[in-house]
Design a protein around this motif. Structure first.
Motif, PDB file in Angstrom:
ATOM      1  N   VAL A  64     -61.351   0.188  44.927  1.00 24.68           N
ATOM      2  CA  VAL A  64     -61.715   1.397  43.443  1.00 24.68           C
ATOM      3  C   VAL A  64     -60.123   1.281  42.331  1.00 24.68           C
ATOM      4  CG1 VAL A  64     -61.980   3.348  41.303  1.00 24.68           C
ATOM      5  CG2 VAL A  64     -62.778   3.404  43.971  1.00 24.68           C
ATOM      6  N   HIS A  65     -59.967   0.223  41.079  1.00 28.90           N
ATOM      7  CA  HIS A  65     -59.721  -0.428  40.214  1.00 28.90           C
ATOM      8  C   HIS A  65     -59.230   0.692  39.387  1.00 28.90           C
ATOM      9  CE1 HIS A  65     -57.954  -4.135  42.416  1.00 28.90           C
ATOM     10  NE2 HIS A  65     -59.657  -4.265  42.913  1.00 28.90           N
ATOM     11  N   LEU A  74     -51.673   7.590  41.881  1.00 25.78           N
ATOM     12  CA  LEU A  74     -52.476   8.094  42.413  1.00 25.78           C
ATOM     13  C   LEU A  74     -52.361   7.363  43.724  1.00 25.78           C
ATOM     14  CD1 LEU A  74     -55.108   9.310  41.901  1.00 25.78           C
ATOM     15  CD2 LEU A  74     -56.073   7.257  41.411  1.00 25.78           C
ATOM     16  N   ARG A  75     -52.056   8.379  44.704  1.00 25.43           N
ATOM     17  CA  ARG A  75     -52.395   8.135  46.094  1.00 25.43           C
ATOM     18  C   ARG A  75     -53.517   8.527  46.711  1.00 25.43           C
ATOM     19  NH1 ARG A  75     -46.269   8.229  48.681  1.00 25.43           N
ATOM     20  NH2 ARG A  75     -45.305   6.970  47.008  1.00 25.43           N
ATOM     21  N   ALA A  80     -56.636   1.065  43.950  1.00 27.89           N
ATOM     22  CA  ALA A  80     -55.880  -0.037  44.126  1.00 27.89           C
ATOM     23  C   ALA A  80     -55.157   0.367  42.806  1.00 27.89           C
ATOM     24  CB  ALA A  80     -56.750  -1.443  44.305  1.00 27.89           C
ATOM     25  N   PRO A  81     -54.068   1.049  42.519  1.00 26.84           N
ATOM     26  CA  PRO A  81     -53.218   1.734  41.138  1.00 26.84           C
ATOM     27  C   PRO A  81     -52.784   0.698  40.465  1.00 26.84           C
ATOM     28  CG  PRO A  81     -52.244   2.632  43.092  1.00 26.84           C
ATOM     29  CD  PRO A  81     -53.229   2.155  43.166  1.00 26.84           C
ATOM     30  N   HIS A  82     -52.990   0.809  39.445  1.00 28.57           N
ATOM     31  CA  HIS A  82     -52.634  -1.199  38.251  1.00 28.57           C
ATOM     32  C   HIS A  82     -51.964   0.398  37.240  1.00 28.57           C
ATOM     33  CE1 HIS A  82     -54.464  -3.981  39.957  1.00 28.57           C
ATOM     34  NE2 HIS A  82     -55.338  -2.489  39.821  1.00 28.57           N
TER      35      HIS A  82
END
Length: 300
Positions: A64-65, A74-75, A80-82
């Motif tokens: 989930v991006h 955001l862990r 997948a954090p951007h």
């Protein structure tokens, strides 16, 4: 994250979308967004929400991006954090979820790299400019060439933006499916030049069919045969279309996924043969409104 068992919300099928690679429901995505008020669904996850085609030779993303402002974290497993600042007009809502707009989503995919190939990016851009069929005729597109160009220009010099500029130069109005896009790119790569897209030879004739791709030099009309062409009603329409074209000297050619796997080698041979024989039927000016040459404007 928890959702009420008695009200899980609509399924992906209910909103006309395939099951995403990450396997999360819309209700769980909404719960994630509630926990991180500044988070926005983006990249592959937003592409799924917008119905954009996924990479041709890769499975849908299992992550989930999300995009967050710089400095926020955001862990969470499967996310997948951007980190990047998003202008307010690059964020919208789709199916009740906060996500990047179609234009920003496409630009983000262009800068993402693998598994998105140049062909995948062009197909995704074509998808946003297409006017989908419905029972009441064609619907309005999700975006415009100007809209895509504006977002690419706004991103300036972010890493990977050159891929977006290259893809933008090849995105066209009038491609109804990813494989139509890939066939067009195959034909251009073979040196045939750009075909006219969604072409009608005689717009004044109500019986005149609309074909997927057309080459005036060679008088060849190409139609991609997707799964819906197996239906009896569609086969009858295809037969009427072919008869109309043949009666006017245009050669109808059916295109399949197998042709794309062969880089359209046989189709190229037929078109070159008709060109060599002198076949040519130029479109009337009023018939080219969906021309494949409706390219996005150049950036300033």
């Amino acid at each position: 994250m928890r959702v009420r068992a008695e009200s899980p919300g609509p399924s992906w099928a209910d909103v006309g979308l395939a099951e995403p690679g990450h396997g999360w429901s819309g209700a769980v995505l909404a719960a994630l967004l509630r926990r991180r008020g500044a988070a926005v669904l983006s990249h592959d996850t937003a592409a799924h929400l917008h119905g954009m085609p996924t990479p041709h030779a890769a499975a849908p993303s299992s992550l989930v991006h999300v995009t967050l402002p710089p400095g926020q974290r955001l862990r969470r497993e499967g996310v997948a954090p951007h980190r990047r600042d998003l202008p307010a007009h690059h964020v919208g809502a789709v199916h009740g979820l906060r996500a990047t707009t179609p234009e920003r989503t496409w630009a983000d995919l262009c800068t993402r790299g693998a598994p998105w190939t140049p062909e995948d990016l062009i197909a995704a851009g074509d998808h946003l400019l297409a006017r989908p069929w419905s029972r009441r005729g064609r619907r309005e597109p999700a975006s415009t060439p100007e809209g895509l160009a504006a977002v690419v220009a706004a991103l300036g010099g972010v890493p990977g933006i050159d891929a977006a500029r290259r893809a933008l130069a090849q995105v066209r109005v009038g491609s109804d499916s990813p494989l139509e896009t890939r066939v067009r790119l195959d034909l251009i790569a073979a040196g045939l030049g750009e075909p006219i897209l969604q072409f009608r030879l005689d717009a004044a004739d109500p019986q005149c069919p609309e074909v997927d791709l057309y080459y005036a030099d060679g008088a060849v009309a190409l139609e991609y045969d997707g799964a819906h062409h197996l239906a009896r009603e569609q086969q009858a329409r295809d037969a009427r279309r072919d008869r109309w074209l043949l009666a006017r000297g245009v050669a109808p050619l059916r295109v399949t996924a197998e042709d794309h796997r062969e880089a359209c080698r046989r189709l190229v041979e037929v078109i070159l043969g008709r060109r060599a024989a002198g076949h040519r039927i130029d479109p009337r000016p009023e018939s080219t409104s969906q021309s494949g040459h409706d390219a996005p404007p150049a950036e300033s």
